[in-house]
Design a protein around this motif. Structure first.
Motif, short mmCIF file in Angstrom:
data_model
loop_
_atom_site.label_atom_id
_atom_site.label_comp_id
_atom_site.label_asym_id
_atom_site.label_seq_id
_atom_site.Cartn_x
_atom_site.Cartn_y
_atom_site.Cartn_z
N GLY A 90 13.19 -38.55 -1.66
CA GLY A 90 12.59 -39.54 -0.78
C GLY A 90 13.38 -39.74 0.51
N VAL A 91 14.68 -39.43 0.48
CA VAL A 91 15.50 -39.58 1.70
C VAL A 91 15.05 -38.59 2.77
CG1 VAL A 91 17.83 -39.23 2.62
CG2 VAL A 91 17.52 -40.54 0.52
N VAL A 92 14.77 -37.36 2.37
CA VAL A 92 14.41 -36.33 3.36
C VAL A 92 12.91 -36.11 3.48
CG1 VAL A 92 16.59 -35.07 3.43
CG2 VAL A 92 14.96 -34.57 1.61
N ASN A 93 12.14 -36.62 2.53
CA ASN A 93 10.69 -36.46 2.52
C ASN A 93 10.11 -37.86 2.71
OD1 ASN A 93 8.00 -36.30 1.67
ND2 ASN A 93 8.43 -34.82 0.05
N GLU A 94 9.81 -38.19 3.97
CA GLU A 94 9.46 -39.58 4.28
C GLU A 94 8.20 -40.04 3.55
OE1 GLU A 94 9.61 -40.63 8.41
OE2 GLU A 94 8.65 -42.59 8.05
N GLN A 95 7.22 -39.13 3.41
CA GLN A 95 5.98 -39.55 2.74
C GLN A 95 6.25 -39.93 1.28
OE1 GLN A 95 2.73 -36.67 2.64
NE2 GLN A 95 1.64 -38.02 1.21
N LEU A 96 7.02 -39.08 0.59
CA LEU A 96 7.38 -39.40 -0.79
C LEU A 96 8.22 -40.68 -0.83
CD1 LEU A 96 7.47 -38.64 -3.82
CD2 LEU A 96 9.65 -37.53 -3.35
#
Lengths: 210, 210
Positions: free
Chosen positions: A128-134
């Motif tokens: 979630g830190v690098v994958n904003e949508q997740l």
């Protein structure tokens, strides 16, 4: 507390046997998803891998969930509900705000120290830190229900005159939970009941002399 | 403020030309490391990949650094020092604690909103979440210098009677920085100067009525 419930299989005409089979598949899928994300990380976890490990067809998973993120978030939410019972989704109101928040944070510390929660939730949080949508889905589906409980409890404290009326509860709750979250996620310091008790005292009474 | 300085090449007898060449290689290696971690993520960034992109031999990198984590952390630290100047490594002391902390946090918000800092530091932080050893190195090498400045400033405020003497500065600083860090890293909410100003007011004066 409106906790997001796992999607139910389409109703149709479920005989008791097919309901049991569905429930067994769902459990196998959750277990497979959590085991995989722990073993190989989020990026390498696939719907195919989850299906193979759960012993179900890929289409069974796609019938109930739209993405691996959905499966994983519901698997994690199910774990939290099963293992911890309803406790994390209610917030005590004994009239003593400090004691109530300390109790909830102590339970959170115990959960963070439990590898069954720590490892999968850490894998999801890292993605979630690098994958904003997740990241935004994690907040909306996994965190927001708990944040809402803090907001409700702080509003009740405002009504009782124990929190200043001009305080924004959505920001105020972060003084309690964000320091703990950062120590846990980023390994910035040890976590303990004494630590979270101190956070509550500092946040309620302020750092400046009275 | 003892900011970790990049490792210097072994002295030998550096003629001006070889010093310039070394400096040019170092810059190329830093740039390659930051570009790669942004493009492919931490797990797929390798010493080989950094060397190829920087146009240097692998041995050049191994002569100066022991691991890709070392290269990346120094590249990021160098970026922070070059782009932001010495500002983040000093902490104002005007005698007004609230104003000083608000100023530092506003500068931190601006940095978090700058993709040149956001993207590589986010990639490193995400890996630090699941890789405890790297996480602890990030804290020790990148975060601790800043945390020490907060501790010093809070101790000065205690000496001046502006912070209660029984407060532990190492915990107190988290009321300011952890909420901001969590909003930034986990996408839990928007970040702005108004938000960090509110954090400082809440933390200093407490949520409870005076």
């Amino acid at each position: 507390m409106a906790v997001q419930k796992p999607t139910q299989p389409a109703p149709g005409k479920p005989a008791p046997d097919s309901t049991r089979r569905s429930e067994k598949s769902r459990r196998a899928i959750y277990d497979a998803a959590l085991a995989l994300v722990v073993e190989v990380g989020y990026p390498k976890t696939t719907i195919e891998g989850i299906a193979a490990r759960a012993g179900v067809g890929k289409q069974t998973i796609y019938r109930w969930w739209s993405s691996k993120a959905d499966v994983l978030m519901e698997a994690f939410l199910d774990l939290a509900l099963r293992e911890a019972g309803p406790a994390p989704y209610t917030f005590p109101d004994t009239g003593d705000l400090a004691a109530d928040v300390k109790g909830v944070l102590r339970a959170t510390v115990d959960q963070m120290n439990d590898p069954r929660f720590d490892v999968p939730s850490r894998a999801l949080a890292a993605e979630g830190v690098v994958n904003e949508q997740l990241g935004r889905e994690l907040v909306a589906k996994l965190m927001q229900p708990s944040l809402d409980l803090y907001i409700d409890r702080l509003r009740a404290a405002q009504d009782a005159g124990q929190v200043r009326p001009e305080i924004d509860p959505r920001i105020a709750l972060e003084l309690f939970i964000s320091p703990l979250a950062q120590r846990w996620l980023q390994h910035t310091g040890p976590i303990s009941h004494e630590y979270t008790d101190a956070l509550v005292d500092y946040a309620l009474h302020g750092l400046a002399p009275r």
